[in-house]
Design a protein around this motif. Structure first.
Motif, mmCIF file in Angstrom:
data_model
loop_
_atom_site.group_PDB
_atom_site.id
_atom_site.type_symbol
_atom_site.label_atom_id
_atom_site.label_comp_id
_atom_site.label_asym_id
_atom_site.label_seq_id
_atom_site.Cartn_x
_atom_site.Cartn_y
_atom_site.Cartn_z
ATOM 1 N N VAL A 190 81.376 34.135 20.934
ATOM 2 C CA VAL A 190 80.354 33.291 21.536
ATOM 3 C C VAL A 190 79.137 33.364 20.621
ATOM 4 O O VAL A 190 78.754 34.446 20.176
ATOM 5 N N PHE A 191 78.542 32.206 20.350
ATOM 6 C CA PHE A 191 77.355 32.115 19.508
ATOM 7 C C PHE A 191 76.211 31.619 20.385
ATOM 8 O O PHE A 191 76.368 30.633 21.110
ATOM 9 N N ARG A 192 75.059 32.316 20.330
ATOM 10 C CA ARG A 192 73.920 31.921 21.160
ATOM 11 C C ARG A 192 72.634 31.936 20.352
ATOM 12 O O ARG A 192 72.388 32.855 19.580
ATOM 13 N N ALA A 193 71.826 30.903 20.598
ATOM 14 C CA ALA A 193 70.478 30.816 20.036
ATOM 15 C C ALA A 193 69.691 29.872 20.935
ATOM 16 O O ALA A 193 70.170 28.775 21.248
ATOM 17 N N ALA A 194 68.525 30.311 21.353
ATOM 18 C CA ALA A 194 67.692 29.532 22.268
ATOM 19 C C ALA A 194 68.533 29.129 23.486
ATOM 20 O O ALA A 194 69.144 29.991 24.108
ATOM 21 N N ASP A 195 68.587 27.843 23.791
ATOM 22 C CA ASP A 195 69.380 27.382 24.944
ATOM 23 C C ASP A 195 70.768 26.901 24.546
ATOM 24 O O ASP A 195 71.490 26.339 25.356
ATOM 25 N N ALA A 204 81.358 39.087 21.060
ATOM 26 C CA ALA A 204 82.786 39.050 21.381
ATOM 27 C C ALA A 204 82.874 38.688 22.854
ATOM 28 O O ALA A 204 82.125 39.223 23.677
ATOM 29 N N ASP A 205 83.760 37.778 23.194
ATOM 30 C CA ASP A 205 83.981 37.395 24.590
ATOM 31 C C ASP A 205 85.091 38.297 25.116
ATOM 32 O O ASP A 205 86.270 38.054 24.874
ATOM 33 N N THR A 206 84.705 39.373 25.809
ATOM 34 C CA THR A 206 85.671 40.368 26.285
ATOM 35 C C THR A 206 85.806 40.287 27.801
ATOM 36 O O THR A 206 84.933 39.726 28.480
ATOM 37 N N PRO A 207 86.885 40.861 28.375
ATOM 38 C CA PRO A 207 87.033 40.871 29.834
ATOM 39 C C PRO A 207 85.862 41.569 30.535
ATOM 40 O O PRO A 207 85.524 41.232 31.666
ATOM 41 N N GLY A 208 85.215 42.518 29.866
ATOM 42 C CA GLY A 208 84.068 43.212 30.450
ATOM 43 C C GLY A 208 82.757 42.471 30.256
ATOM 44 O O GLY A 208 81.707 42.959 30.655
ATOM 45 N N GLY A 209 82.798 41.305 29.619
ATOM 46 C CA GLY A 209 81.590 40.529 29.367
ATOM 47 C C GLY A 209 81.305 40.442 27.883
ATOM 48 O O GLY A 209 81.991 41.048 27.060
ATOM 49 N N PRO A 210 80.266 39.714 27.522
ATOM 50 C CA PRO A 210 79.942 39.548 26.104
ATOM 51 C C PRO A 210 79.469 40.859 25.475
ATOM 52 O O PRO A 210 78.758 41.638 26.104
ATOM 53 N N MET A 211 79.904 41.083 24.228
ATOM 54 C CA MET A 211 79.527 42.289 23.502
ATOM 55 C C MET A 211 78.943 41.848 22.158
ATOM 56 O O MET A 211 79.616 41.172 21.378
#
Length: 144
Positions: free
Chosen positions: A101-106, A73-80
């Motif tokens: 936000v979706f992340r894998a490798a780079d 989740a893209d939150t005001p406190g940062g990604p969760m």
């Protein structure tokens, strides 16, 4: 005279039906309402090609449901980091977030709800259907 009486009866009946239709209330929509007002950007290798919600859950459809990237989740406190569960062909997040936000490798991709707290601009009533994919995981071309 008999033809005139028949014609008059049919006319009155037709007018009565039209009045009844005009005064009838629209049918009540039952079932879920799906919001497809999501903007998806970023690395095509990991982004979902379908994102929608029902106001309580978020549904993601990836090209390969066995290789789902980390979902935040893209939150005001940062990604969760979010928990999700498979419900083929979807990956389901059991609560609402306005930005993912979706992340894998780079690679990194994002999905953002276009109208965060308002009613959807593009809604579908009833059953949601998965987007069609070929065995390559890419959207199928439409046949003419």
């Amino acid at each position: 005279m008999k033809n005139l009486t028949t014609l008059l009866s049919v006319t009155v009946l037709l007018v009565g039906c039209l009045i009844q239709l005009a005064c009838a209330e629209p049918p009540v929509v039952t079932g879920p309402v799906y919001n497809f007002d999501w903007r998806v950007t970023g690395a095509a290798e990991i982004r979902p090609y379908q994102v929608f919600d029902d106001g309580q859950k978020i549904y993601l459809q990836f090209a390969d449901s066995k290789h789902v990237p980390a979902v935040f989740a893209d939150t005001p406190g940062g990604p969760m980091l979010l928990r999700w569960h498979p419900d083929p062909p979807y990956t389901v997040i059991d609560h609402m977030e306005n930005a993912l936000v979706f992340r894998a490798a780079d690679w990194e991709a994002r999905a953002v709800r276009i109208v965060p707290d308002g009613p959807p601009r593009a809604a579908q009533f009833g059953l949601a259907s998965p987007a069609e994919t070929a065995t390559t995981g890419l959207p199928r071309k439409r046949h003419r």
